[in-house]
Design a protein around this motif. Structure first.
Motif, PDB file in Angstrom:
ATOM      1  N   GLU A  95      24.893 -27.278 -22.576  1.00 41.54           N
ATOM      2  CA  GLU A  95      26.005 -26.353 -22.775  1.00 41.54           C
ATOM      3  C   GLU A  95      26.279 -26.090 -24.255  1.00 41.54           C
ATOM      4  N   HIS A  96      26.244 -27.148 -25.077  1.00 44.01           N
ATOM      5  CA  HIS A  96      26.544 -26.962 -26.502  1.00 44.01           C
ATOM      6  C   HIS A  96      25.475 -26.149 -27.218  1.00 44.01           C
ATOM      7  N   GLU A  97      24.302 -26.017 -26.612  1.00 44.97           N
ATOM      8  CA  GLU A  97      23.236 -25.196 -27.197  1.00 44.97           C
ATOM      9  C   GLU A  97      23.344 -23.735 -26.754  1.00 44.97           C
ATOM     10  N   ILE A  98      24.210 -23.479 -25.786  1.00 51.81           N
ATOM     11  CA  ILE A  98      24.369 -22.137 -25.226  1.00 51.81           C
ATOM     12  C   ILE A  98      25.601 -21.436 -25.780  1.00 51.81           C
ATOM     13  N   ILE A  99      26.736 -22.141 -25.744  1.00 50.23           N
ATOM     14  CA  ILE A  99      28.004 -21.553 -26.181  1.00 50.23           C
ATOM     15  C   ILE A  99      27.914 -21.122 -27.649  1.00 50.23           C
ATOM     16  N   GLY A 100      28.380 -19.908 -27.902  1.00 47.91           N
ATOM     17  CA  GLY A 100      28.384 -19.393 -29.268  1.00 47.91           C
ATOM     18  C   GLY A 100      27.156 -18.579 -29.635  1.00 47.91           C
ATOM     19  N   ARG A 101      26.179 -18.508 -28.719  1.00 44.68           N
ATOM     20  CA  ARG A 101      24.952 -17.755 -29.005  1.00 44.68           C
ATOM     21  C   ARG A 101      24.892 -16.486 -28.159  1.00 44.68           C
ATOM     22  N   ASN A 102      24.203 -15.482 -28.665  1.00 38.36           N
ATOM     23  CA  ASN A 102      23.934 -14.275 -27.896  1.00 38.36           C
ATOM     24  C   ASN A 102      22.817 -14.587 -26.896  1.00 38.36           C
ATOM     25  N   CYS A 103      22.853 -13.930 -25.739  1.00 35.86           N
ATOM     26  CA  CYS A 103      21.858 -14.196 -24.684  1.00 35.86           C
ATOM     27  C   CYS A 103      20.416 -13.932 -25.120  1.00 35.86           C
ATOM     28  N   LYS A 104      20.242 -13.237 -26.233  1.00 33.77           N
ATOM     29  CA  LYS A 104      18.884 -12.913 -26.672  1.00 33.77           C
ATOM     30  C   LYS A 104      18.093 -14.156 -27.070  1.00 33.77           C
ATOM     31  N   PHE A 105      18.766 -15.330 -27.120  1.00 26.11           N
ATOM     32  CA  PHE A 105      18.018 -16.554 -27.448  1.00 26.11           C
ATOM     33  C   PHE A 105      17.010 -16.900 -26.364  1.00 26.11           C
ATOM     34  N   LEU A 106      17.129 -16.272 -25.187  1.00 20.28           N
ATOM     35  CA  LEU A 106      16.156 -16.507 -24.107  1.00 20.28           C
ATOM     36  C   LEU A 106      14.880 -15.691 -24.299  1.00 20.28           C
ATOM     37  N   ALA A 107      14.899 -14.765 -25.261  1.00 16.82           N
ATOM     38  CA  ALA A 107      13.717 -13.938 -25.512  1.00 16.82           C
ATOM     39  C   ALA A 107      12.654 -14.760 -26.222  1.00 16.82           C
ATOM     40  N   GLY A 108      11.391 -14.284 -26.137  1.00 21.41           N
ATOM     41  CA  GLY A 108      10.285 -14.983 -26.774  1.00 21.41           C
ATOM     42  C   GLY A 108       9.178 -14.016 -27.148  1.00 21.41           C
ATOM     43  N   PRO A 109       8.001 -14.528 -27.449  1.00 19.10           N
ATOM     44  CA  PRO A 109       6.897 -13.711 -27.962  1.00 19.10           C
ATOM     45  C   PRO A 109       6.503 -12.525 -27.081  1.00 19.10           C
ATOM     46  N   ALA A 110       6.538 -12.704 -25.766  1.00 17.40           N
ATOM     47  CA  ALA A 110       6.081 -11.635 -24.878  1.00 17.40           C
ATOM     48  C   ALA A 110       7.222 -10.899 -24.174  1.00 17.40           C
ATOM     49  N   THR A 111       8.461 -11.159 -24.584  1.00 18.88           N
ATOM     50  CA  THR A 111       9.601 -10.436 -23.997  1.00 18.88           C
ATOM     51  C   THR A 111       9.479  -8.954 -24.310  1.00 18.88           C
ATOM     52  N   GLU A 112       9.637  -8.120 -23.283  1.00 18.77           N
ATOM     53  CA  GLU A 112       9.436  -6.678 -23.425  1.00 18.77           C
ATOM     54  C   GLU A 112      10.584  -6.045 -24.226  1.00 18.77           C
ATOM     55  N   PRO A 113      10.307  -5.483 -25.413  1.00 23.28           N
ATOM     56  CA  PRO A 113      11.373  -4.919 -26.250  1.00 23.28           C
ATOM     57  C   PRO A 113      12.075  -3.730 -25.602  1.00 23.28           C
ATOM     58  N   TRP A 114      11.369  -2.955 -24.774  1.00 22.46           N
ATOM     59  CA  TRP A 114      12.001  -1.808 -24.133  1.00 22.46           C
ATOM     60  C   TRP A 114      13.029  -2.245 -23.085  1.00 22.46           C
ATOM     61  N   LEU A 115      12.810  -3.418 -22.498  1.00 23.93           N
ATOM     62  CA  LEU A 115      13.776  -3.925 -21.536  1.00 23.93           C
ATOM     63  C   LEU A 115      14.978  -4.527 -22.270  1.00 23.93           C
ATOM     64  N   THR A 116      14.721  -5.162 -23.387  1.00 22.84           N
ATOM     65  CA  THR A 116      15.819  -5.647 -24.229  1.00 22.84           C
ATOM     66  C   THR A 116      16.688  -4.474 -24.654  1.00 22.84           C
ATOM     67  N   GLN A 117      16.027  -3.358 -24.993  1.00 23.34           N
ATOM     68  CA  GLN A 117      16.759  -2.164 -25.401  1.00 23.34           C
ATOM     69  C   GLN A 117      17.563  -1.595 -24.240  1.00 23.34           C
ATOM     70  N   ALA A 118      17.025  -1.669 -23.018  1.00 22.26           N
ATOM     71  CA  ALA A 118      17.747  -1.176 -21.841  1.00 22.26           C
ATOM     72  C   ALA A 118      19.040  -1.966 -21.646  1.00 22.26           C
ATOM     73  N   ILE A 119      18.969  -3.275 -21.843  1.00 24.37           N
ATOM     74  CA  ILE A 119      20.167  -4.112 -21.753  1.00 24.37           C
ATOM     75  C   ILE A 119      21.159  -3.727 -22.843  1.00 24.37           C
ATOM     76  N   ARG A 120      20.640  -3.525 -24.055  1.00 22.58           N
ATOM     77  CA  ARG A 120      21.502  -3.161 -25.178  1.00 22.58           C
ATOM     78  C   ARG A 120      22.222  -1.832 -24.911  1.00 22.58           C
ATOM     79  N   ARG A 121      21.499  -0.876 -24.334  1.00 25.18           N
ATOM     80  CA  ARG A 121      22.117   0.420 -24.029  1.00 25.18           C
ATOM     81  C   ARG A 121      23.227   0.271 -22.995  1.00 25.18           C
ATOM     82  N   GLY A 122      22.991  -0.587 -21.983  1.00 29.79           N
ATOM     83  CA  GLY A 122      24.020  -0.824 -20.977  1.00 29.79           C
ATOM     84  C   GLY A 122      25.270  -1.430 -21.600  1.00 29.79           C
ATOM     85  N   VAL A 123      25.067  -2.376 -22.518  1.00 30.00           N
ATOM     86  CA  VAL A 123      26.185  -3.002 -23.211  1.00 30.00           C
ATOM     87  C   VAL A 123      26.930  -1.968 -24.043  1.00 30.00           C
TER      88      VAL A 123
END
Length: 204
Positions: free
Chosen positions: A49-77
């Protein structure tokens, strides 16, 4: 569970008892940090929990995370609109997993954006139709609701509270509460977060 005072009363109704991995983030703070998470999210990601609180959810992204899907989430936000995508994320130990991510806005009683609800469902790589099956099941479940219950559920998915739903639908707040309780029971939704996810998966 770490939370800030203004969301404490709503937390239990949203994610605490949900079997779905869920977080709440605060867009009023810089970088929209997570301010609450449930046990299912900790178990899914492997982070404490202490590693999660205070961080943006993008910490779950990694080398092969699709940037266009990250952008889709960003647009929704940015649009304050619910969005559901299947994206490649990574657990704490580096294990990649296909994640059906839902991000939905939640508004306060004055209609101002208060926070975002995020929920995650791991999709099994050996079952490529998992997400489609969830969509079908959600659509079927929503069809069992009455017209008015579907209207209330659609408003819930937009992040509106009972008072706002009542105004938008021309109903009393007590009537909205009644429909809300009935639809959650019919959907088998343990929490508001679960009901919202079903609504978005169904395309409501």
């Amino acid at each position: 569970m770490v939370v800030i005072d203004r969301i404490t009363e709503r937390l239990d109704a949203l994610i605490a008892n949900s079997p779905i991995a869920s977080v709440i983030s605060d867009p009023r703070q810089k970088d929209n940090p997570i301010v609450a998470c449930n046990k299912a999210f900790i178990e899914l990601t492997g982070y404490a929990e202490h590693e999660i609180i205070g961080r943006n959810c993008k910490f779950l992204a990694g080398p092969a995370t699709e940037p266009w899907l990250t952008q889709a989430i960003r647009r929704g936000v940015e649009r304050h609109a619910p969005v559901l995508v299947e994206i490649l994320n990574y657990k704490r130990d580096g294990t990649p997993f296909r994640n059906a991510v839902l991000v939905a806005p939640m508004f306060d009683e004055e209609g101002e954006l208060e926070f975002f609800l995020g929920s995650q469902v791991e999709l099994e790589p050996t079952a490529p139709k998992t997400h489609e099956n969830r969509r079908i099941a959600a659509a079927f479940a929503v069809k069992t609701l009455s017209r008015r219950q579907r209207e209330v559920l659609a408003e819930m998915a937009l992040g509106h509270l009972n008072k706002q739903i009542a105004f938008r639908l021309g109903l009393s707040e007590q009537t909205v509460k009644m429909h809300r309780a009935l639809l959650m029971d019919r959907l088998g939704a343990a929490t508001t977060a679960d009901a919202i996810r079903i609504a978005v998966e169904a395309g409501l």
